[in-house]
Design a protein around this motif. Structure first.
Motif, PDB file in Angstrom:
ATOM      1  N   GLU A   1       0.833  -1.204   0.000  1.00 15.66           N
ATOM      2  CA  GLU A   1       0.000   0.000   0.000  1.00 15.66           C
ATOM      3  C   GLU A   1       0.869   1.257   0.000  1.00 15.66           C
ATOM      4  O   GLU A   1       0.573   2.232  -0.708  1.00 15.66           O
ATOM      5  N   LYS A   2       1.919   1.263   0.777  1.00 17.79           N
ATOM      6  CA  LYS A   2       2.816   2.426   0.802  1.00 17.79           C
ATOM      7  C   LYS A   2       3.491   2.629  -0.556  1.00 17.79           C
ATOM      8  O   LYS A   2       3.684   3.774  -0.994  1.00 17.79           O
ATOM      9  N   GLU A   3       3.846   1.532  -1.219  1.00 17.02           N
ATOM     10  CA  GLU A   3       4.443   1.663  -2.551  1.00 17.02           C
ATOM     11  C   GLU A   3       3.454   2.280  -3.542  1.00 17.02           C
ATOM     12  O   GLU A   3       3.835   3.097  -4.387  1.00 17.02           O
ATOM     13  N   LYS A   4       2.191   1.882  -3.433  1.00 19.82           N
ATOM     14  CA  LYS A   4       1.167   2.461  -4.308  1.00 19.82           C
ATOM     15  C   LYS A   4       1.067   3.978  -4.099  1.00 19.82           C
ATOM     16  O   LYS A   4       0.725   4.717  -5.024  1.00 19.82           O
ATOM     17  N   GLN A   5       1.381   4.408  -2.895  1.00 21.80           N
ATOM     18  CA  GLN A   5       1.311   5.835  -2.565  1.00 21.80           C
ATOM     19  C   GLN A   5       2.618   6.562  -2.879  1.00 21.80           C
ATOM     20  O   GLN A   5       2.762   7.743  -2.574  1.00 21.80           O
ATOM     21  N   GLY A   6       3.576   5.835  -3.468  1.00 23.93           N
ATOM     22  CA  GLY A   6       4.822   6.467  -3.894  1.00 23.93           C
ATOM     23  C   GLY A   6       5.922   6.498  -2.857  1.00 23.93           C
ATOM     24  O   GLY A   6       6.858   7.299  -2.964  1.00 23.93           O
ATOM     25  N   ALA A   7       5.846   5.633  -1.849  1.00 26.78           N
ATOM     26  CA  ALA A   7       6.849   5.636  -0.789  1.00 26.78           C
ATOM     27  C   ALA A   7       8.231   5.294  -1.337  1.00 26.78           C
ATOM     28  O   ALA A   7       8.378   4.475  -2.240  1.00 26.78           O
ATOM     29  N   SER A   8       9.254   5.907  -0.768  1.00 30.46           N
ATOM     30  CA  SER A   8      10.635   5.585  -1.100  1.00 30.46           C
ATOM     31  C   SER A   8      11.085   4.416  -0.239  1.00 30.46           C
ATOM     32  O   SER A   8      10.414   4.037   0.734  1.00 30.46           O
ATOM     33  N   PHE A   9      12.252   3.868  -0.562  1.00 32.66           N
ATOM     34  CA  PHE A   9      12.765   2.766   0.249  1.00 32.66           C
ATOM     35  C   PHE A   9      12.999   3.207   1.686  1.00 32.66           C
ATOM     36  O   PHE A   9      12.749   2.448   2.630  1.00 32.66           O
TER      37      PHE A   9
END
Length: 336
Positions: free
Chosen positions: A252-260
């Motif tokens: 979900e965080k990746e879908k929101q554009g989260a960085s590593f």
């Protein structure tokens, strides 16, 4: 009795064309020795050990449990603070290991030392182009990982049914099929696709000798083939893991554009290690393949290997010949 002896089994001195590849936190002496004693090829995972000295001790511990061939997995990855790969390499050479599974980066910097020490190298990769590159470097065999696999399947998303024959058509060295294998049906299928054996991780993770908490094994048995998540897709470093609270949050965080940096704490390897040690299945991410949908019990390693070979022999001896039998009433072409 049907024999499955081939180039791969002869080259590595094993009875059965079955490999237990390196698994972080799992590839320890008790599992690896059990695989070796069952006539297959097991790998201690070098970086599971905190130091090269600890790796040497683990190799000796494994030798106390088996007099059959086993190897060491050395996975090299680009990191800001890399472990002392050369020291791990030298430790396994000093301990007279003769089989190494490399993965991650190309093993270029280590091959000269391995060759000088008489070490045979199986390189694990996820694409035909990388396999061809490794063959040109001089590795002895390839383990090719399809998209179904646990851990890192690469970024091409090519499943084994395509990847294995694509690789075996172009490579001249033995190829081991990896990703999605758990039983005799898979072994026969891999051989039919041109491979000379199978590499299993998740299936060996769910055995009695695997040094992980019983809750981990129970989850694999109860889960189906849909219960995995692909994380790090947006970072071009895809990894297949068991679906749990942490993996769902990461996706979900990746879908929101989260960085590593924003998910680093969630995906810490130490958190994954705690899952294996404590059985807290939602504490961190942990690798598992889609093949968990084919796993329904927790046998000993010997029971598993013997079952796979028995199933494979039955398929070859009983099922396949029937497909070639001449029909008493052959189908004729329709009249024009």
């Amino acid at each position: 009795m049907t024999s499955f002896e081939n180039r791969f089994t002869r080259m590595f001195g094993i009875e059965h064309p079955i490999v237990q590849g390196g698994m972080q936190w799992v590839g320890r002496a008790e599992l690896v020795s059990a695989v070796a004693n069952a006539g297959a090829l097991g790998f201690i995972t070098a970086l599971t050990q905190p130091t090269p000295e600890a790796l040497a001790q683990e190799i000796r511990r494994c030798r106390d449990m088996t007099d059959r061939p086993f190897g060491v997995n050395l996975t090299t990855l680009p990191t800001i603070n890399p472990p002392p790969y050369a020291e791990y390499r030298d430790a396994l050479i000093s301990e007279r290991i003769r089989i190494v599974e490399t993965a991650g980066n190309r093993p270029t910097e280590h091959l000269e030392s391995f060759r000088a020490a008489g070490v045979k190298v199986i390189h694990k990769c996820t694409s035909v182009r990388h396999a061809l590159s490794a063959e040109r470097l001089g590795v002895d065999a390839i383990s090719i990982d399809g998209f179904e696999c646990a851990g890192h399947p690469g970024e091409d998303d090519i499943p084994g049914l395509i990847l294995i024959p694509a690789a075996t058509r172009k490579l001249s060295i033995p190829v081991i099929a990896s990703g999605g294998f758990a039983d005799g049906r898979g072994l026969v299928a891999a051989l039919a696709l041109g491979a000379e054996g199978i590499n299993m991780g998740t299936r060996f993770l769910c055995t009695q000798e695997a040094p992980v908490h019983e809750a981990v094994k129970a989850r694999i048995v109860e889960a189906d083939e849909r219960a995995t998540d692909l994380i790090f897709r947006t970072l071009r470093n895809t990894s297949r893991v068991q679906r749990n609270a942490v993996s769902t949050e990461v996706v979900e965080k990746e879908k929101q554009g989260a960085s590593f940096e924003q998910i680093r704490d969630l995906v810490s390897g130490q958190r994954g290690r705690k899952v294996y040690e404590t059985g807290d299945l939602d504490y961190g991410i942990w690798s598992v393949g889609m093949v968990q949908g084919l796993i329904h019990d927790v046998p000993t390693v010997r029971e598993l290997v013997e079952r796979i070979m028995s199933e494979a022999r039955q398929i070859v001896a009983n099922r396949l010949p029937g497909l070639l039998a001449t029909s008493a009433h052959p189908v004729t072409a329709a009249a024009e």
